[in-house]
Scaffold this active site. Structure first.
Site, PDB file in Angstrom:
ATOM      1  N   ASP A 168       0.999  -1.071  -0.053  1.00 49.04           N
ATOM      2  CA  ASP A 168      -0.076  -0.051   0.099  1.00 49.04           C
ATOM      3  C   ASP A 168       1.027   1.363   0.218  1.00 49.04           C
ATOM      4  O   ASP A 168       2.028   1.094   0.073  1.00 49.04           O
ATOM      5  CB  ASP A 168      -1.091  -0.069   1.144  1.00 49.04           C
ATOM      6  CG  ASP A 168      -2.208   0.750   1.060  1.00 49.04           C
ATOM      7  OD1 ASP A 168      -2.101   1.596  -0.057  1.00 49.04           O
ATOM      8  OD2 ASP A 168      -3.189   0.636   1.916  1.00 49.04           O
TER       9      ASP A 168
HETATM   10  C1  BGC Z   1      -5.348   2.679   0.194  1.00 48.02           C
HETATM   11  C2  BGC Z   1      -5.573   2.100  -0.878  1.00 48.02           C
HETATM   12  C3  BGC Z   1      -5.644   2.711  -2.001  1.00 48.02           C
HETATM   13  C4  BGC Z   1      -4.174   3.188  -2.371  1.00 48.02           C
HETATM   14  C5  BGC Z   1      -3.956   3.922  -3.344  1.00 48.02           C
HETATM   15  C6  BGC Z   1      -4.122   3.539   0.142  1.00 48.02           C
HETATM   16  O1  BGC Z   1      -4.005   4.785   1.134  1.00 48.02           O
HETATM   17  O2  BGC Z   1      -5.383   2.335   1.655  1.00 48.02           O
HETATM   18  O3  BGC Z   1      -6.838   1.350  -0.523  1.00 48.02           O
HETATM   19  O4  BGC Z   1      -5.785   1.729  -3.106  1.00 48.02           O
HETATM   20  O5  BGC Z   1      -4.159   4.353  -1.178  1.00 48.02           O
HETATM   21  O6  BGC Z   1      -4.929   5.197  -3.651  1.00 48.02           O
END
Ligand code: BGC
Length: 709
Positions: free
Chosen positions: A256
């Site tokens: 992530d």
């Molecule tokens: C979130 C993810 C997301 C990623 C990209 C993160 O902060 O936890 O779910 O896909 O950002 O936007």
């Protein structure tokens, strides 16, 4: 997605020819230009393996630029297409995952995946960071709206369906997230620690991932949090041994946002950036989302022999495998024309899904409004607020492309617009009454009371707003905020029938609202057509069939209050509050009634590996045809470890005409009655099982099944 063996030899050849720099570049993902322009520029030239949050037209330009610069491996473009290609203004915006789960209709959820895949693909992108497989049990957590609810069986079934929808036509890759246990943070504080035993992971949190991996998911995203003290990005056992080993996942794992850097800066699990890079690669992450110094550290450490090339080759192989499967090489990529975005066919799928997602929670007979109502008051802070109705992850919250004055390009319906259109012969009066959060003034309230007083019926749309939902928006108090409860209490006193519509990201504690209301409809975040479908439902144009995928607490102190808990002592009571849930998982009314009878098993004595058929009669005892979801639960009477007293193990949505009876058959695999024992082994323990079938937890018939050794 179907992965062809033919690519493997080609990938082996490519790996033998690639430089260390080229390999590591494949493992680096960089976010959209506006975020860090200089980093974006560097990696655009260098050729990063992936970019995120870039929208289609920019992606197209970057692709051809890379080709002209002689880059042979195209980047893969990922986007948070969470409920439709929702970061793109003009794409179809579906109800949130939580709302979609209310349909209990995997076929429709699969269609939602297909439409999203088509729109993302037509926009020039390749990869959706969806579905969310977190389990929404602690509803204080800000991201409950993104889940399919609280039950691992329902989450797994719908996750598999939407994954098939995304991947089946080879248009985009899905990303299962967040691996694993992210929604279980202590105190529901986003990305804090989760104390989950491996036994519990295997029992509750892993099964949805297993189902979605089997459905062909190409990628998985690691969670921010930690499991039992080990950051998920560093969790070698869960990533390498369980996901890639036991589950046989052959796609790639992406971290992530900044997870590699956060190992040092936030979690303090490593002392240096370089250590973080080594740890995450060893643990089994294949691509680093941002954390862009990843590239330089990894290149150096591979050259110095600190990180073995075999690990890098495995990661790059996985990434290339997905790129090949998507047809990104050699101009093989299928791209649909841009015209499919927001097309009539896609809107039609959205309409079907939205209709089935609405849950009727109370009806004292006021609904449907079949007689003429000359004057209808539409009241409430969410009656005409499309941002609240959409919820999180739409273009309104695109990190780079969301000007404040942004207006949706799709043909969207708030409840106010829906009521105006469906009840076009009635006079519609609109008053906001109060705000969702702020202390609104008495004059607003007075105008709403007057509007209800002089109307034949009041439709009151309340709930929560964007500021109360989404990542980092955890709540400590789930009580309906601001003066919304007071508003409903005042409207009740006018004597005008009150129909409450809830537009919210998650179950809220509703106080006296349900008591005061004549009818209550739950929309959650209903996407483009939520308002239209609510109005059609109020008018009786269709019979509601949605059921809750999540329980409603009475008070915030009761949370988590999911249904499938282990048996306990002392009745689970509170001395200062009622212990029952306000609305149960699986609950939902309709404009007709159903009766269940004659529950039978095709065999009442079975062994592990057998499959039996559970049959039941469902009679529509009312006057309107309808769809009914038949729910099946199991209860392992005595077991070596505790098991839930009720655990969903099957369901089927059937159409039953008024006055008719249908015989419904549900397959039950005995292996699905397995538990995870104290040694973490998944086993079917011989003994007695109660099989329970009905229209909800309080309306179940039961029959005994014996499992022999
Ligand atoms: C979130 C993810 C997301 C990623 C990209 C993160 O902060 O936890 O779910 O896909 O950002 O936007």
């Amino acid at each position: 997605m179907k992965r062809s063996e033919n690519y493997e030899a080609r990938i082996t050849q490519m790996l033998s020819e690639m430089t260390v720099e080229e390999k590591i570049a494949q493992m680096q993902q960089i976010s959209y230009e506006g975020y860090r322009p200089e980093v974006f520029e560097r990696f655009r030239k260098l050729g990063a393996g992936s970019f995120l949050h870039v929208l289609g037209r920019d992606a197209e330009a970057m692709r051809s630029e890379a080709k002209q610069a002689g880059k042979t491996i195209p980047p893969i473009f990922g986007i948070d297409a969470i409920h439709g290609h929702s970061l793109l203004n003009g794409a179809v915006i579906f109800p949130s995952q939580l709302a979609a789960a209310c349909t209990w209709n995997p076929a429709l959820v699969k269609e939602m995946g297909k439409v999203t895949a088509r729109e993302v693909n037509a926009d020039g992108l390749d990869w959706v960071f969806s579905p969310v497989l977190c389990i929404g049990r602690d509803t204080r957590w800000g991201r409950v709206d993104e889940t399919f609810g609280e039950d691992p069986y329902l989450v797994g079934t719908l996750a598999a369906a939407i994954t098939e929808g995304y991947e089946e036509d080879g248009l985009v890759a899905a990303c299962l997230k967040h691996y694993i246990g992210y929604g279980e943070a202590t105190g529901a504080r986003d990305a804090y620690d989760t104390e989950i035993s491996m036994r519990k992971i295997r029992e509750t949190f892993l099964p949805p991932f297993r189902r979605a991996v089997e459905a062909g998911a190409s990628t998985v995203m690691t969670a921010y949090g930690s499991v039992s003290g080990v950051p998920m990005t560093a969790h070698r056992k869960l990533l390498r041994e369980v996901l890639k080993g036991e589950l046989g996942f052959d796609g790639f794992v992406v971290t992530d946002w900044y997870n590699v850097a956060s190992l040092r800066t936030k979690q303090r699990a490593v002392e240096s950036y370089a250590d973080g890079v080594r740890t995450t690669i060893e643990a089994g992450n294949d691509m680093s989302m941002n954390s862009y110094p990843f590239y330089d550290h990894a290149v150096r450490m591979v050259k110095e022999g600190v990180i073995p090339m075999t690990l890098i080759d495995d990661a790059v192989r996985r990434i290339l495998r997905v790129k090949f499967s998507l047809g990104l090489f050699d101009g093989e990529k299928k791209r649909l024309p841009r015209e499919v975005i927001g097309s009539r066919e896609h809107v039609e799928v959205n309409r079907k899904l939205t209709r089935e997602s609405l849950v009727l929670l109370k009806n004292n007979g006021v609904l449907p409004l079949t007689e003429k109502h000359p004057r209808i008051a539409v009241i409430g802070p969410n009656a005409d607020d499309i941002r609240a109705q959409y919820g999180d992850w739409t273009f309104f919250s695109h990190p780079d492309k969301a000007p404040d004055d942004c207006v949706p390009e799709s043909d969207f319906y708030t409840v106010l617009r829906g009521i105006r259109e469906v009840f076009d012969g009635s006079e519609i009066i609109y008053e906001k009454g109060c705000d969702v959060m702020e202390e609104s003034d008495d004059r607003m309230m007075a105008r709403a009371i007057a509007a209800a007083t002089f109307s034949d019926v009041a439709v009151v749309v309340i709930g929560d707003c964007l500021a109360q939902n989404g990542e980092t928006k955890d709540r400590s108090d789930l009580t309906l905020s601001g003066r919304q409860q007071e508003l409903v209490a005042h409207l009740k006193k006018t004597g005008t029938p009150v129909i409450v519509v809830l537009v919210n990201g998650k179950p809220l504690c509703l106080g006296d609202v349900v008591h005061h209301a004549d009818a209550v409809i739950e929309m959650f975040n209903g996407g483009d057509l939520g308002g239209l479908c609510v109005a059609e439902m109020i008018a009786g144009r269709f019979n509601p069939s949605g059921k809750l995928p999540i329980s409603f607490p009475r008070t915030s102190g009761q949370v988590p209050c999911y249904y499938n808990t282990y048996p306990g002592w002392h009745g689970g009571k509170y001395m200062d509050a009622e212990e029952t849930r306000l609305f149960d998982f699986g609950f939902g009314l309709s404009y007709t009634t159903y009766e269940y009878s004659d529950l039978t098993l095709s065999r009442d004595t079975v062994r592990a590996g057998d499959v039996l058929t559970v049959s039941v009669n469902v009679t529509n005892t009312g006057e309107m045809d309808g769809y009914e979801t038949v729910e099946m639960y199991e209860n392992d009477l005595y077991s070596s470890v505790l098991t839930p007293e009720r655990q969903l193990c099957g369901f089927k949505k059937v159409f039953v005409r008024a006055g008719e009876t249908v015989r419904v058959e549900l397959p039950l695999a005995v292996n699905d009655l397995a538990l995870v024992n104290a040694e973490e082994k998944t086993v079917v323990e011989p003994g007695q099982f109660e099989i329970l079938v009905g229209g909800g937890l309080h309306q179940l018939l039961s029959v005994m099944l014996t499992v022999e050794p």
